[in-house]
Design a protein around this motif. Structure first.
Motif, PDB file in Angstrom:
ATOM      1  N   ILE A 159      31.918  -8.564 -42.037  1.00  0.00           N
ATOM      2  CA  ILE A 159      30.954  -9.567 -42.475  1.00  0.00           C
ATOM      3  C   ILE A 159      31.099  -9.638 -43.980  1.00  0.00           C
ATOM      4  CG2 ILE A 159      28.534 -10.241 -42.587  1.00  0.00           C
ATOM      5  CD1 ILE A 159      28.089  -8.749 -39.971  1.00  0.00           C
ATOM      6  N   ASP A 160      31.571 -10.791 -44.452  1.00  0.00           N
ATOM      7  CA  ASP A 160      31.968 -10.934 -45.845  1.00  0.00           C
ATOM      8  C   ASP A 160      31.232 -12.096 -46.483  1.00  0.00           C
ATOM      9  OD1 ASP A 160      33.465 -10.506 -48.199  1.00  0.00           O
ATOM     10  OD2 ASP A 160      34.941 -12.000 -47.583  1.00  0.00           O
ATOM     11  N   GLY A 161      30.697 -11.856 -47.655  1.00  0.00           N
ATOM     12  CA  GLY A 161      30.027 -12.915 -48.404  1.00  0.00           C
ATOM     13  C   GLY A 161      29.740 -12.465 -49.810  1.00  0.00           C
ATOM     14  N   PHE A 162      29.076 -13.313 -50.560  1.00  0.00           N
ATOM     15  CA  PHE A 162      28.761 -13.019 -51.955  1.00  0.00           C
ATOM     16  C   PHE A 162      27.907 -11.769 -52.082  1.00  0.00           C
ATOM     17  CE2 PHE A 162      26.255 -13.527 -55.850  1.00  0.00           C
ATOM     18  CZ  PHE A 162      27.276 -13.716 -56.763  1.00  0.00           C
ATOM     19  N   TYR A 163      26.952 -11.582 -51.169  1.00  0.00           N
ATOM     20  CA  TYR A 163      25.999 -10.470 -51.272  1.00  0.00           C
ATOM     21  C   TYR A 163      26.386  -9.229 -50.483  1.00  0.00           C
ATOM     22  CZ  TYR A 163      22.786 -13.632 -53.579  1.00  0.00           C
ATOM     23  OH  TYR A 163      22.214 -14.495 -54.461  1.00  0.00           O
ATOM     24  N   CYS A 164      27.374  -9.350 -49.596  1.00  0.00           N
ATOM     25  CA  CYS A 164      27.708  -8.166 -48.807  1.00  0.00           C
ATOM     26  C   CYS A 164      29.147  -8.233 -48.315  1.00  0.00           C
ATOM     27  CB  CYS A 164      26.766  -8.010 -47.623  1.00  0.00           C
ATOM     28  SG  CYS A 164      26.891  -9.314 -46.396  1.00  0.00           S
ATOM     29  N   ARG A 165      29.673  -7.057 -48.046  1.00  0.00           N
ATOM     30  CA  ARG A 165      30.980  -6.898 -47.412  1.00  0.00           C
ATOM     31  C   ARG A 165      30.863  -5.654 -46.552  1.00  0.00           C
ATOM     32  NH1 ARG A 165      36.867  -7.031 -50.319  1.00  0.00           N
ATOM     33  NH2 ARG A 165      37.988  -7.634 -48.425  1.00  0.00           N
ATOM     34  N   VAL A 166      30.690  -5.878 -45.252  1.00  0.00           N
ATOM     35  CA  VAL A 166      30.350  -4.804 -44.332  1.00  0.00           C
ATOM     36  C   VAL A 166      31.293  -4.837 -43.136  1.00  0.00           C
ATOM     37  CG1 VAL A 166      28.519  -3.901 -42.842  1.00  0.00           C
ATOM     38  CG2 VAL A 166      27.929  -4.970 -45.006  1.00  0.00           C
ATOM     39  N   LEU A 167      31.679  -3.660 -42.661  1.00  0.00           N
ATOM     40  CA  LEU A 167      32.434  -3.548 -41.420  1.00  0.00           C
ATOM     41  C   LEU A 167      31.489  -3.093 -40.321  1.00  0.00           C
ATOM     42  CD1 LEU A 167      35.703  -1.727 -42.544  1.00  0.00           C
ATOM     43  CD2 LEU A 167      35.391  -4.159 -42.079  1.00  0.00           C
ATOM     44  N   ILE A 168      31.588  -3.752 -39.180  1.00  0.00           N
ATOM     45  CA  ILE A 168      30.801  -3.354 -38.018  1.00  0.00           C
ATOM     46  C   ILE A 168      31.728  -3.260 -36.809  1.00  0.00           C
ATOM     47  CG2 ILE A 168      28.655  -4.337 -38.896  1.00  0.00           C
ATOM     48  CD1 ILE A 168      29.046  -6.699 -37.010  1.00  0.00           C
ATOM     49  N   THR A 169      31.299  -2.512 -35.817  1.00  0.00           N
ATOM     50  CA  THR A 169      32.094  -2.386 -34.599  1.00  0.00           C
ATOM     51  C   THR A 169      31.176  -2.459 -33.389  1.00  0.00           C
ATOM     52  OG1 THR A 169      33.767  -1.069 -33.465  1.00  0.00           O
ATOM     53  CG2 THR A 169      32.015   0.145 -34.568  1.00  0.00           C
ATOM     54  N   GLY A 170      31.727  -3.007 -32.318  1.00  0.00           N
ATOM     55  CA  GLY A 170      30.956  -3.129 -31.093  1.00  0.00           C
ATOM     56  C   GLY A 170      31.821  -3.686 -29.981  1.00  0.00           C
ATOM     57  N   LYS A 171      31.161  -4.062 -28.897  1.00  0.00           N
ATOM     58  CA  LYS A 171      31.831  -4.578 -27.709  1.00  0.00           C
ATOM     59  C   LYS A 171      32.595  -5.861 -28.036  1.00  0.00           C
ATOM     60  CE  LYS A 171      30.807  -6.265 -23.096  1.00  0.00           C
ATOM     61  NZ  LYS A 171      29.754  -6.761 -22.235  1.00  0.00           N
ATOM     62  N   LYS A 172      33.806  -5.967 -27.503  1.00  0.00           N
ATOM     63  CA  LYS A 172      34.645  -7.137 -27.743  1.00  0.00           C
ATOM     64  C   LYS A 172      33.981  -8.380 -27.152  1.00  0.00           C
ATOM     65  CE  LYS A 172      39.314  -8.761 -27.474  1.00  0.00           C
ATOM     66  NZ  LYS A 172      40.586  -8.307 -27.916  1.00  0.00           N
ATOM     67  N   CYS A 173      34.041  -9.470 -27.925  1.00  0.00           N
ATOM     68  CA  CYS A 173      33.504 -10.746 -27.454  1.00  0.00           C
ATOM     69  C   CYS A 173      34.292 -11.891 -28.078  1.00  0.00           C
ATOM     70  CB  CYS A 173      32.010 -10.862 -27.752  1.00  0.00           C
ATOM     71  SG  CYS A 173      31.535 -10.529 -29.431  1.00  0.00           S
ATOM     72  N   SER A 174      34.111 -13.076 -27.556  1.00  0.00           N
ATOM     73  CA  SER A 174      34.851 -14.241 -28.037  1.00  0.00           C
ATOM     74  C   SER A 174      34.295 -14.727 -29.372  1.00  0.00           C
ATOM     75  CB  SER A 174      34.766 -15.372 -27.012  1.00  0.00           C
ATOM     76  OG  SER A 174      33.444 -15.894 -26.975  1.00  0.00           O
ATOM     77  N   LYS A 175      35.048 -15.589 -30.042  1.00  0.00           N
ATOM     78  CA  LYS A 175      34.571 -16.168 -31.301  1.00  0.00           C
ATOM     79  C   LYS A 175      33.290 -16.960 -31.070  1.00  0.00           C
ATOM     80  CE  LYS A 175      39.009 -16.749 -33.570  1.00  0.00           C
ATOM     81  NZ  LYS A 175      39.934 -17.720 -34.151  1.00  0.00           N
ATOM     82  N   GLN A 176      33.221 -17.665 -29.950  1.00  0.00           N
ATOM     83  CA  GLN A 176      32.023 -18.452 -29.638  1.00  0.00           C
ATOM     84  C   GLN A 176      30.806 -17.541 -29.449  1.00  0.00           C
ATOM     85  OE1 GLN A 176      31.764 -21.698 -29.840  1.00  0.00           O
ATOM     86  NE2 GLN A 176      29.604 -21.603 -29.348  1.00  0.00           N
ATOM     87  N   GLU A 177      30.988 -16.437 -28.749  1.00  0.00           N
ATOM     88  CA  GLU A 177      29.892 -15.482 -28.576  1.00  0.00           C
ATOM     89  C   GLU A 177      29.469 -14.892 -29.918  1.00  0.00           C
ATOM     90  OE1 GLU A 177      30.544 -13.510 -24.204  1.00  0.00           O
ATOM     91  OE2 GLU A 177      32.073 -13.099 -25.731  1.00  0.00           O
ATOM     92  N   LEU A 178      30.462 -14.562 -30.765  1.00  0.00           N
ATOM     93  CA  LEU A 178      30.153 -14.028 -32.092  1.00  0.00           C
ATOM     94  C   LEU A 178      29.373 -15.039 -32.921  1.00  0.00           C
ATOM     95  CD1 LEU A 178      33.288 -12.100 -33.350  1.00  0.00           C
ATOM     96  CD2 LEU A 178      31.013 -11.199 -32.938  1.00  0.00           C
ATOM     97  N   LYS A 179      29.770 -16.301 -32.830  1.00  0.00           N
ATOM     98  CA  LYS A 179      29.079 -17.361 -33.574  1.00  0.00           C
ATOM     99  C   LYS A 179      27.608 -17.408 -33.157  1.00  0.00           C
ATOM    100  CE  LYS A 179      29.218 -21.194 -36.141  1.00  0.00           C
ATOM    101  NZ  LYS A 179      29.662 -21.267 -37.520  1.00  0.00           N
ATOM    102  N   GLN A 180      27.345 -17.355 -31.854  1.00  0.00           N
ATOM    103  CA  GLN A 180      25.968 -17.379 -31.361  1.00  0.00           C
ATOM    104  C   GLN A 180      25.191 -16.159 -31.844  1.00  0.00           C
ATOM    105  OE1 GLN A 180      26.598 -17.687 -27.139  1.00  0.00           O
ATOM    106  NE2 GLN A 180      26.901 -19.904 -27.210  1.00  0.00           N
ATOM    107  N   LYS A 181      25.819 -14.995 -31.800  1.00  0.00           N
ATOM    108  CA  LYS A 181      25.156 -13.770 -32.255  1.00  0.00           C
ATOM    109  C   LYS A 181      24.877 -13.829 -33.754  1.00  0.00           C
ATOM    110  CE  LYS A 181      27.080 -10.887 -28.626  1.00  0.00           C
ATOM    111  NZ  LYS A 181      27.777  -9.678 -28.255  1.00  0.00           N
ATOM    112  N   TYR A 182      25.842 -14.333 -34.515  1.00  0.00           N
ATOM    113  CA  TYR A 182      25.671 -14.457 -35.967  1.00  0.00           C
ATOM    114  C   TYR A 182      24.534 -15.421 -36.300  1.00  0.00           C
ATOM    115  CZ  TYR A 182      26.571 -16.235 -40.657  1.00  0.00           C
ATOM    116  OH  TYR A 182      26.425 -16.665 -41.947  1.00  0.00           O
ATOM    117  N   ILE A 183      24.504 -16.570 -35.645  1.00  0.00           N
ATOM    118  CA  ILE A 183      23.443 -17.561 -35.905  1.00  0.00           C
ATOM    119  C   ILE A 183      22.076 -16.972 -35.573  1.00  0.00           C
ATOM    120  CG2 ILE A 183      22.479 -19.762 -35.104  1.00  0.00           C
ATOM    121  CD1 ILE A 183      25.426 -20.739 -34.878  1.00  0.00           C
ATOM    122  N   GLN A 184      21.990 -16.233 -34.481  1.00  0.00           N
ATOM    123  CA  GLN A 184      20.722 -15.598 -34.101  1.00  0.00           C
ATOM    124  C   GLN A 184      20.274 -14.610 -35.181  1.00  0.00           C
ATOM    125  OE1 GLN A 184      20.934 -13.215 -30.542  1.00  0.00           O
ATOM    126  NE2 GLN A 184      18.744 -13.387 -30.174  1.00  0.00           N
ATOM    127  N   ALA A 185      21.192 -13.779 -35.673  1.00  0.00           N
ATOM    128  CA  ALA A 185      20.847 -12.804 -36.717  1.00  0.00           C
ATOM    129  C   ALA A 185      20.475 -13.509 -38.018  1.00  0.00           C
ATOM    130  CB  ALA A 185      22.014 -11.845 -36.949  1.00  0.00           C
TER     131      ALA A 185
END
Length: 78
Positions: free
Chosen positions: A5-31
């Motif tokens: 997760i990369d941006g002006f305010y943060c650069r973080v590595l996370i790990t978890g269950k494999k998912c598609s880009k579309q699923e990640l997009k939904q999870k990111y928008i929710q967060a």
């Protein structure tokens, strides 16, 4: 699956269950909707979706990048 997760305010590595880009997009928008500030997104993402933060080290192979400045999700070019 390792995600950066990369941006002006943060650069973080996370790990978890494999998912598609579309699923990640939904999870990111929710967060992102629940975050008061964009720098809180990685922590909220991890709590909501059972991911773990990793110590940021340059030699870890990243599968996907979430850019919080542009909201783009992509596979890095190595």
């Amino acid at each position: 699956m390792v995600i950066e997760i990369d941006g002006f305010y943060c650069r973080v590595l996370i790990t978890g269950k494999k998912c598609s880009k579309q699923e990640l997009k939904q999870k990111y928008i929710q967060a992102k909707k629940l975050a008061l500030h964009i720098r809180d997104v990685p922590e909220i993402f991890c709590r909501l979706h059972n991911f773990e933060q990793l110590r940021y080290e340059g030699d870890i192979q990243v599968d996907i990048v979430i850019d919080t400045d542009t909201d783009k999700i992509y596979e890095p070019n190595y």
